[in-house]
Design a protein around this motif. Structure first.
Motif, PDB file in Angstrom:
ATOM      1  N   SER A 103      12.938   2.454 -94.201  1.00 12.50           N
ATOM      2  CA  SER A 103      13.793   2.969 -93.138  1.00 12.50           C
ATOM      3  C   SER A 103      15.121   2.229 -93.212  1.00 12.50           C
ATOM      4  N   ALA A 104      15.965   2.480 -92.236  1.00  9.80           N
ATOM      5  CA  ALA A 104      17.242   1.771 -92.170  1.00  9.80           C
ATOM      6  C   ALA A 104      17.173   0.622 -91.181  1.00  9.80           C
ATOM      7  N   ALA A 105      15.971   0.276 -90.727  1.00  5.38           N
ATOM      8  CA  ALA A 105      15.823  -0.709 -89.658  1.00  5.38           C
ATOM      9  C   ALA A 105      15.023  -1.918 -90.103  1.00  5.38           C
ATOM     10  N   GLY A 106      14.995  -2.207 -91.393  1.00  6.68           N
ATOM     11  CA  GLY A 106      14.196  -3.310 -91.880  1.00  6.68           C
ATOM     12  C   GLY A 106      14.763  -4.669 -91.511  1.00  6.68           C
ATOM     13  N   VAL A 107      13.947  -5.702 -91.716  1.00  5.57           N
ATOM     14  CA  VAL A 107      14.317  -7.077 -91.418  1.00  5.57           C
ATOM     15  C   VAL A 107      14.517  -7.824 -92.732  1.00  5.57           C
ATOM     16  N   GLU A 108      15.596  -8.577 -92.832  1.00  6.89           N
ATOM     17  CA  GLU A 108      15.846  -9.358 -94.030  1.00  6.89           C
ATOM     18  C   GLU A 108      15.060 -10.663 -93.958  1.00  6.89           C
ATOM     19  N   VAL A 109      14.304 -10.940 -95.023  1.00  5.28           N
ATOM     20  CA  VAL A 109      13.466 -12.137 -95.071  1.00  5.28           C
ATOM     21  C   VAL A 109      13.616 -12.798 -96.433  1.00  5.28           C
ATOM     22  N   PHE A 111      -7.246  -0.358 -84.650  1.00  7.61           N
ATOM     23  CA  PHE A 111      -6.725  -1.268 -85.669  1.00  7.61           C
ATOM     24  C   PHE A 111      -5.621  -0.527 -86.400  1.00  7.61           C
ATOM     25  N   VAL A 112      -4.435  -1.134 -86.483  1.00  7.86           N
ATOM     26  CA  VAL A 112      -3.268  -0.488 -87.090  1.00  7.86           C
ATOM     27  C   VAL A 112      -2.786  -1.325 -88.274  1.00  7.86           C
ATOM     28  N   PRO A 113      -3.294  -1.053 -89.486  1.00 12.80           N
ATOM     29  CA  PRO A 113      -2.782  -1.732 -90.676  1.00 12.80           C
ATOM     30  C   PRO A 113      -1.576  -0.967 -91.221  1.00 12.80           C
ATOM     31  N   LEU A 114      -0.503  -1.693 -91.536  1.00 13.32           N
ATOM     32  CA  LEU A 114       0.735  -1.056 -91.970  1.00 13.32           C
ATOM     33  C   LEU A 114       1.224  -1.695 -93.266  1.00 13.32           C
ATOM     34  N   LEU A 115       1.498  -0.852 -94.263  1.00  9.34           N
ATOM     35  CA  LEU A 115       2.125  -1.322 -95.491  1.00  9.34           C
ATOM     36  C   LEU A 115       3.586  -1.616 -95.178  1.00  9.34           C
ATOM     37  N   ALA A 116       3.987  -2.883 -95.327  1.00  7.94           N
ATOM     38  CA  ALA A 116       5.291  -3.286 -94.813  1.00  7.94           C
ATOM     39  C   ALA A 116       6.123  -4.090 -95.799  1.00  7.94           C
ATOM     40  N   ASP A 117       5.691  -4.213 -97.058  1.00  2.00           N
ATOM     41  CA  ASP A 117       6.439  -5.033 -98.002  1.00  2.00           C
ATOM     42  C   ASP A 117       7.653  -4.326 -98.576  1.00  2.00           C
ATOM     43  N   ARG A 118       7.785  -3.031 -98.323  1.00  2.00           N
ATOM     44  CA  ARG A 118       8.994  -2.295 -98.713  1.00  2.00           C
ATOM     45  C   ARG A 118       9.546  -1.630 -97.462  1.00  2.00           C
ATOM     46  N   ASP A 119      10.836  -1.810 -97.231  1.00  2.00           N
ATOM     47  CA  ASP A 119      11.478  -1.172 -96.085  1.00  2.00           C
ATOM     48  C   ASP A 119      11.873   0.245 -96.461  1.00  2.00           C
ATOM     49  N   GLU A 167      -6.684   7.856 -89.272  1.00  2.00           N
ATOM     50  CA  GLU A 167      -5.647   8.711 -88.711  1.00  2.00           C
ATOM     51  C   GLU A 167      -4.308   8.297 -89.319  1.00  2.00           C
ATOM     52  N   VAL A 168      -3.574   9.266 -89.857  1.00  2.00           N
ATOM     53  CA  VAL A 168      -2.311   8.973 -90.537  1.00  2.00           C
ATOM     54  C   VAL A 168      -1.171   9.651 -89.778  1.00  2.00           C
ATOM     55  N   LEU A 169      -0.164   8.863 -89.421  1.00  4.76           N
ATOM     56  CA  LEU A 169       1.018   9.369 -88.736  1.00  4.76           C
ATOM     57  C   LEU A 169       2.199   9.345 -89.695  1.00  4.76           C
ATOM     58  N   PRO A 170       3.125  10.291 -89.568  1.00  5.93           N
ATOM     59  CA  PRO A 170       4.236  10.364 -90.525  1.00  5.93           C
ATOM     60  C   PRO A 170       5.336   9.342 -90.241  1.00  5.93           C
ATOM     61  N   LEU A 171       5.776   8.661 -91.287  1.00  7.53           N
ATOM     62  CA  LEU A 171       6.903   7.753 -91.183  1.00  7.53           C
ATOM     63  C   LEU A 171       8.160   8.545 -90.827  1.00  7.53           C
ATOM     64  N   GLY A 172       8.931   8.028 -89.895  1.00 11.09           N
ATOM     65  CA  GLY A 172      10.191   8.670 -89.537  1.00 11.09           C
ATOM     66  C   GLY A 172      10.104   9.660 -88.408  1.00 11.09           C
ATOM     67  N   VAL A 231      -9.111   3.372 -87.202  1.00  9.37           N
ATOM     68  CA  VAL A 231      -7.948   2.948 -87.976  1.00  9.37           C
ATOM     69  C   VAL A 231      -6.851   3.998 -87.863  1.00  9.37           C
ATOM     70  N   VAL A 232      -5.658   3.524 -87.541  1.00  8.84           N
ATOM     71  CA  VAL A 232      -4.473   4.385 -87.459  1.00  8.84           C
ATOM     72  C   VAL A 232      -3.379   3.735 -88.286  1.00  8.84           C
ATOM     73  N   THR A 233      -2.730   4.510 -89.136  1.00 10.05           N
ATOM     74  CA  THR A 233      -1.675   3.948 -89.962  1.00 10.05           C
ATOM     75  C   THR A 233      -0.529   4.943 -90.087  1.00 10.05           C
ATOM     76  N   VAL A 234       0.480   4.559 -90.845  1.00  9.71           N
ATOM     77  CA  VAL A 234       1.678   5.370 -91.035  1.00  9.71           C
ATOM     78  C   VAL A 234       1.880   5.546 -92.537  1.00  9.71           C
ATOM     79  N   ALA A 235       2.282   6.744 -92.936  1.00  8.18           N
ATOM     80  CA  ALA A 235       2.508   7.013 -94.358  1.00  8.18           C
ATOM     81  C   ALA A 235       3.823   7.741 -94.551  1.00  8.18           C
ATOM     82  N   GLU A 236       4.469   7.407 -95.647  1.00  5.39           N
ATOM     83  CA  GLU A 236       5.696   8.085 -96.047  1.00  5.39           C
ATOM     84  C   GLU A 236       5.389   9.543 -96.379  1.00  5.39           C
ATOM     85  N   ARG A 237       6.288  10.422 -95.994  1.00  8.82           N
ATOM     86  CA  ARG A 237       6.148  11.832 -96.367  1.00  8.82           C
ATOM     87  C   ARG A 237       6.472  11.988 -97.853  1.00  8.82           C
TER      88      ARG A 237
END
Length: 303
Positions: free
Chosen positions: A198-204, A188-196, A166-171, A140-146
């Motif tokens: 960054s400045a590159a989010g998608v409007e839904v 397997f890369v699970p990502l928490l994505a319900d909050r943007d 394994e945790v990689l830094p956001l940004g 498992v590899v994911t990304v986390a906010e600093r």
């Protein structure tokens, strides 16, 4: 460093020690009392949780919203308690208190070595889900906010590594490339994505409102060909045991490229449509389990 940061670090470490050393029933009872106290006292974060939950249950009256906020804070406090205690759990408990529903497509993709991507919201206990996945599915590899203070961020890195994640830094500019390599190696890369974040989010569209969500899961799927799955996480009580349910949605299809559409235009449209599909799946879980959606920050523009 301000005086506030050492106090936060000290409070965090004290809570971590308390949760690990006291008997579990005592810790659970204490977490509920703290949650109920916060619900009664209110404050900006509690008020924001109430507004968020109201979007999931727009017909709820004041009494129902009060109960949902109280239950949501209890659930959030239990998330922290279980996260603090998780490194001390036996393998039998970590694995035996999880049930994955509708996971055949996900398992097949990982068995073929193609890697897979999960679109997650802040639901249930994502740390428990990651620990289970590292044991039962694939690396498992994911990304986390600093986080700040830095000491708290380092504590969380150590904690999640102890779960096999394994945790990689956001940004970090290198993070996306590392995720590409890990996926191509079958991770397997699970990502928490319900909050943007960054400045590159998608409007839904989400719960009747326009919000921004992270584009990373869809962008990774397009770049690697790895399948993208929306996930719902929530708890049930079965046989007197609290079980984390990992509900895997169907693979999100990649839209076909239109005639005359440039590669860049196709990518932009595909990311938007795939993220919308994930947002729709997430909304259904939040409506069904609003007390397990642990978001005390602003999500909706009108808030």
């Amino acid at each position: 460093m301000s005086l506030r940061e050492p106090l936060l670090v000290g409070a965090f470490r004290a809570a971590w020690r308390f949760a690990r050393v006291v008997p579990e029933d005592v810790a659970v009872s204490a977490s509920r009392r703290v949650a109920d106290l916060l619900a009664r006292r209110g404050g900006p974060r509690v008020d924001q949780l109430r507004r968020n939950v109201a979007h999931a249950r727009p017909d709820a009256g004041p009494a129902e919203l009060d109960a949902l906020v109280r239950d949501g804070l209890r659930s959030y406090a239990r998330y922290w308690l279980d996260a603090f205690r998780l490194p001390g759990w036996t393998r039998e408990r970590t694995v035996g208190t999880v049930r994955m529903d509708h996971g055949a497509q996900l398992r097949a993709a990982l068995a073929d070595g193609r890697g897979a991507i999960g679109f997650l919201g802040h639901l249930g206990n994502w740390d428990h889900a990651a620990a289970w996945s590292a044991t039962e599915l694939a690396p498992v590899v994911t990304v986390a906010e600093r986080l700040r203070p830095e000491e708290v961020y380092e504590e969380f890195l150590t904690f999640r590594r102890s779960l096999g994640v394994e945790v990689l830094p956001l940004g970090d500019p290198a993070t996306f490339g590392t995720l590409l390599r890990r996926l191509r190696a079958g991770a397997f890369v699970p990502l928490l994505a319900d909050r943007d974040l960054s400045a590159a989010g998608v409007e839904v569209d989400f719960l009747g409102q326009r919000v921004r969500m992270a584009q990373g899961p869809a962008a990774l799927a397009l770049a690697t060909g790895a399948p993208l799955f929306p996930f719902g996480l929530f708890h049930e009580v079965a046989g007197g045991r609290r079980v984390l349910v990992i509900d895997v949605g169907p693979r999100v299809p990649v839209p076909d490229r239109h005639a005359g559409e440039s590669a860049r235009e196709h990518r932009r449209r595909a990311v938007a449509q795939m993220t919308q599909a994930c947002a729709d799946a997430l909304a259904a879980v939040v409506v069904a389990h609003p007390d397990e959606w642990h978001v005390l920050q602003r999500v909706f523009g009108q808030d």
